[in-house]
Write an enzyme that holds these catalytic residues in place. Sequence first.
Site, PDB file in Angstrom:
ATOM      1  N   SER A  92      55.199  34.148  42.030  1.00  0.00           N
ATOM      2  CA  SER A  92      55.147  34.943  40.811  1.00  0.00           C
ATOM      3  C   SER A  92      56.096  36.145  40.844  1.00  0.00           C
ATOM      4  O   SER A  92      57.296  35.977  41.025  1.00  0.00           O
ATOM      5  CB  SER A  92      53.695  35.372  40.602  1.00  0.00           C
ATOM      6  N   ARG A 108      39.242  49.844  43.084  1.00  0.00           N
ATOM      7  CA  ARG A 108      38.917  48.475  43.524  1.00  0.00           C
ATOM      8  C   ARG A 108      39.894  48.027  44.606  1.00  0.00           C
ATOM      9  O   ARG A 108      41.050  48.467  44.618  1.00  0.00           O
ATOM     10  CB  ARG A 108      38.944  47.488  42.343  1.00  0.00           C
ATOM     11  N   PRO A 109      39.407  47.142  45.488  1.00  0.00           N
ATOM     12  CA  PRO A 109      40.330  46.613  46.495  1.00  0.00           C
ATOM     13  C   PRO A 109      41.249  45.594  45.829  1.00  0.00           C
ATOM     14  O   PRO A 109      40.798  44.803  45.004  1.00  0.00           O
ATOM     15  CB  PRO A 109      39.397  45.923  47.497  1.00  0.00           C
TER      16      PRO A 109
HETATM   17  C1  16G Z   1      47.004  38.003  40.575  1.00  0.00           C
HETATM   18  C2  16G Z   1      46.362  37.454  39.352  1.00  0.00           C
HETATM   19  C3  16G Z   1      46.462  38.429  38.201  1.00  0.00           C
HETATM   20  C4  16G Z   1      45.920  39.780  38.597  1.00  0.00           C
HETATM   21  C5  16G Z   1      46.545  40.256  39.880  1.00  0.00           C
HETATM   22  C6  16G Z   1      45.822  41.471  40.381  1.00  0.00           C
HETATM   23  C7  16G Z   1      46.327  35.144  38.626  1.00  0.00           C
HETATM   24  C8  16G Z   1      47.149  33.944  38.267  1.00  0.00           C
HETATM   25  N1  16G Z   1      47.025  36.213  38.964  1.00  0.00           N
HETATM   26  O1  16G Z   1      48.383  38.132  40.409  1.00  0.00           O
HETATM   27  O2  16G Z   1      45.733  37.909  37.133  1.00  0.00           O
HETATM   28  O3  16G Z   1      46.161  40.723  37.588  1.00  0.00           O
HETATM   29  O4  16G Z   1      46.429  39.251  40.869  1.00  0.00           O
HETATM   30  O5  16G Z   1      46.333  41.866  41.592  1.00  0.00           O
HETATM   31  O6  16G Z   1      45.111  35.129  38.605  1.00  0.00           O
HETATM   32  P1  16G Z   1      45.577  42.872  42.527  1.00  0.00           P
HETATM   33  O7  16G Z   1      44.241  42.275  42.866  1.00  0.00           O
HETATM   34  O8  16G Z   1      46.470  43.054  43.679  1.00  0.00           O
HETATM   35  O9  16G Z   1      45.410  44.136  41.736  1.00  0.00           O
HETATM   36 MG    MG Z   2      53.240  35.139  37.438  1.00  0.00          MG
END
Ligand code: 16G
Ligand code: MG
Length: 548
Positions: free
Chosen positions: A68, A502-503
């Site tokens: 991504s 949040r983690p």
């Molecule tokens: C991932 C998730 C996204 C979320 C992000 C949060 C999918 C396809 N992607 O990229 O939706 O916003 O994680 O990241 O579910 P974080 O937990 O590091 O904040």
């Molecule tokens: Mg993506």
Amino acid sequence: MAPIDYNKVKLVSAKHPKPPGVKFTYGTAGFRMKAELLDSVTFRVGILASLRSKKLDSKTIGVMITASHNPEEDNGVKLVDPYGEMLEQSWEEHATKLANAESDDDLVNVIQDIIVNTGLDGSKDSSVVYARDTRPSGPALVAAVEDALKVLGAKALDFGVKTTPELHYVTRCLNTAGTKDAYGEPTEEGYFKKLGDAFRELVEQKPHLSALTVDAANGVGAPKVRQLSEVVGKFIDLRVVNDDIYTKGKLNFQCGADFVKTQQRAPPGMNLVSGMRACSLDGDADRIVYYYADEDGKFRLLDGDKIAGLAASFIIDLVRTAGIGDIKIGVVQTAYANGSSTAYLTNVLKVPVSCVPTGVKHLHHEAEKYDVGVYFEANGHGTVLFSSHAINSIRSAKGGTPEQVTAINQLSALTNLINQTVGDAISDMLFVESILMNKQITLRQWDEAYTDLPNRLVKVVVADRHIFKTTDAERKLVEPKGLQDKINAIVAPYTEGRSFVRPSGTEDVVRVYAEAATRQDCDELAFKIAGLVFDEAGGVGERPKEFL
Ligand code: 16G
Ligand code: MG
């Protein structure tokens, strides 16, 4: 139909040894890390995909190789269930166990455990479709998946270099072909044709808007938006920038949706001037944000929350005009949604809003509870789901007045334009453009629906982020004990103040979000909370200077 040959599995697995000591976790977006660590993981995900297919009566399972918006040296792999949904949650654990089996013998044991635990028939046929983004590490990881499919005798369908949403699309098409739920042609041409036809239906009679600059993050979105242009170029002028998918190091570097959202500025080199319309995709094109420069040249972001508001208001109007009753429309957000957006949805559009934990799968599941479920994360992941009740109501509706007929036709076109399997930057972009064309409004006019509260996201590096436990859709901490009360006390005096901790699910950090009525208050609040977390919950390294 043949039983699994475990000796062969061991022999091939020996070519894809697990790096010792590394612990893998199937997280919010599958496995994701430095690409050099992923060979054994992708091999094993190939095995899991085949097992999942065996479990689901030989339906085709999708495997996407992408990281991504992560830097180019990372990669990742995730599974897609038959109708284009994310892998069922109970199987995430199997994925994690398979990935962590230390030896080839352990791997076989885990496979056998999965077979017993899930009650699947190992001798059944299996079928897997796979794709990758443009990362240089992709082809080798695809080869590892192919080794797994070969040794398990799975039917292997190579979908090539694709966006994540295209892979979700084709998986659903393959599994619904020839049924009453047939989703479309299981090819890339079929994907573009479906989007193109629906878009034409929505905008054919409308005056064109000015060109849209599309920042493709130097990723797979670039060639795909160009292909799209061949289909919809008559109605919309798409100018792709950051389209260099060949020069090493450029993917997601200082460009793309994540850069724009987190830096709150246009990618360097874009020269965003007043009057220009622009959007950014991420590296696998499942996420989009829009932006423009106002009269003073100031950068203005139209993020996922703004898209949700625009989408919900358009659909509510269409359903009303079409005169289709008994359709429950709702919007799903996460705690990161700007407070102003939630207030706009609730007080102005008067639409129900649910809040769920971060991660597409949580939003998707919640959105399924509505007849029309609009879901967007502030970061630009999102789509709209139409229930079968909604689709049937739209299909069987008969308009009396010309306005009614148009509204019904437009709703029907939207069900085809919007990717029902997962958030899709290309489909979302056409959706936004079709609304703007129908309303004949500028990005600035869209932006005027409400004013975002100033907000800030801060990362805190701690010794162990797993000690952070949240509740209430991540808006409150239950552990470390007592910390939430201290957060509440800090937030209380700030006008329109809100903050949560949040983690992260994707990085080894804890995230602090804060918003408040003014930029100064918001920054102060964010850095006070970050300081509190650092001091009270195991901050690591030097205390950042800006923490208060
Ligand atoms: C991932 C998730 C996204 C979320 C992000 C949060 C999918 C396809 N992607 O990229 O939706 O916003 O994680 O990241 O579910 P974080 O937990 O590091 O904040
Ligand atoms: Mg993506």
